[in-house]
Design a protein around this motif. Structure first.
Motif, short mmCIF file in Angstrom:
data_model
loop_
_atom_site.label_atom_id
_atom_site.label_comp_id
_atom_site.label_asym_id
_atom_site.label_seq_id
_atom_site.Cartn_x
_atom_site.Cartn_y
_atom_site.Cartn_z
N THR A 144 -3.00 -37.55 -10.12
CA THR A 144 -3.69 -36.38 -10.66
C THR A 144 -4.41 -36.74 -11.95
O THR A 144 -5.58 -36.39 -12.14
N TYR A 145 -3.72 -37.46 -12.83
CA TYR A 145 -4.35 -37.89 -14.08
C TYR A 145 -5.51 -38.86 -13.81
O TYR A 145 -6.55 -38.79 -14.46
N GLY A 204 0.71 -39.13 -11.31
CA GLY A 204 -0.15 -40.21 -11.82
C GLY A 204 -1.54 -40.16 -11.22
O GLY A 204 -2.55 -40.32 -11.93
N LEU A 232 -8.51 -36.90 -12.73
CA LEU A 232 -9.16 -36.23 -13.85
C LEU A 232 -10.08 -37.20 -14.59
O LEU A 232 -11.21 -36.84 -14.96
N ILE A 233 -9.62 -38.42 -14.78
CA ILE A 233 -10.45 -39.43 -15.45
C ILE A 233 -11.66 -39.77 -14.59
O ILE A 233 -12.78 -39.90 -15.10
N ALA A 279 -1.99 -30.35 -15.46
CA ALA A 279 -1.45 -31.60 -14.92
C ALA A 279 -0.11 -31.94 -15.58
O ALA A 279 0.79 -32.50 -14.95
N SER A 280 0.02 -31.59 -16.85
CA SER A 280 1.26 -31.88 -17.58
C SER A 280 2.41 -31.01 -17.10
O SER A 280 3.58 -31.38 -17.27
N GLN A 336 -7.99 -30.33 -11.21
CA GLN A 336 -9.32 -30.84 -10.87
C GLN A 336 -10.33 -29.70 -10.78
O GLN A 336 -11.49 -29.86 -11.19
N SER A 390 -7.12 -28.44 -18.19
CA SER A 390 -6.80 -29.24 -17.00
C SER A 390 -5.68 -30.23 -17.29
O SER A 390 -4.81 -30.47 -16.43
N VAL A 391 -5.66 -30.81 -18.48
CA VAL A 391 -4.56 -31.72 -18.85
C VAL A 391 -3.25 -30.95 -18.98
O VAL A 391 -2.18 -31.45 -18.58
N LEU A 398 4.09 -33.06 -14.61
CA LEU A 398 4.86 -34.11 -15.27
C LEU A 398 6.15 -33.54 -15.85
O LEU A 398 7.21 -34.16 -15.76
N SER A 445 -3.06 -35.62 -4.83
CA SER A 445 -2.99 -35.19 -6.23
C SER A 445 -3.11 -33.67 -6.29
O SER A 445 -3.45 -33.02 -5.30
#
Length: 141
Positions: A74-75, A72, A78-79, A127-128, A97, A123-124, A131, A92
């Motif tokens: 990590t996301y 979480g 990114l934001i 990160a996924s 990143q 990057s997403v 997850l 994270s």
């Protein structure tokens, strides 16, 4: 009160009254005196109570919670990078990143929407992966 034990690979649960006198026997989820299956709500409550007493399972659940927090954050980082915020969370993943930071720096040097969007998507995806690992670990002990 219930007292579980195993005999030849079969789960036996001895039901006791308040004075610890045996009042029934349950074998593999079936009441032996009536032959009816044990109610699923009672069976799941009994299993969860039994699992909560196991220190290995308790440690595993605590570790899974920490890993979900890791994913979480990590996301969130990114934001925060996309918003150009001055803060970030150290707990994270680094690779997503870095990928996003490289995409942002390339976008500043030579503005290209394709590179910028591909950096965000990459990057997403990275990160996924974390997850996905969490979800797979949650299914299997």
């Amino acid at each position: 009160m219930f007292c579980p034990f195993e005999v030849d690979g079969s789960e036996i649960i001895l039901r006791l009254d308040l004075k610890n006198h045996p009042v029934g026997l349950i074998q593999d989820g079936v009441y032996l005196e009536t032959g009816t299956p044990m109610e699923e709500t009672v069976l799941s409550a009994f299993r969860s109570a039994q699992e909560s007493q196991n220190p290995i399972i308790a440690n595993d659940r605590a570790g899974m919670g920490a890993f979900l927090t890791f994913v979480g954050l990590t996301y969130v980082n990114l934001i925060l990078i996309l918003m150009n915020a001055s803060l970030s969370f150290p707990f994270s993943a680094t690779v997503p990143q870095l990928v996003l930071g490289i995409a942002l720096s390339w976008n500043e040097e030579s503005p290209s929407t394709v590179l910028f969007v591909s950096g965000i998507v990459l990057s997403v995806i990275f990160a996924s992966v974390y997850l996905l690992l969490y979800l797979l670990a949650k299914k299997r002990f």
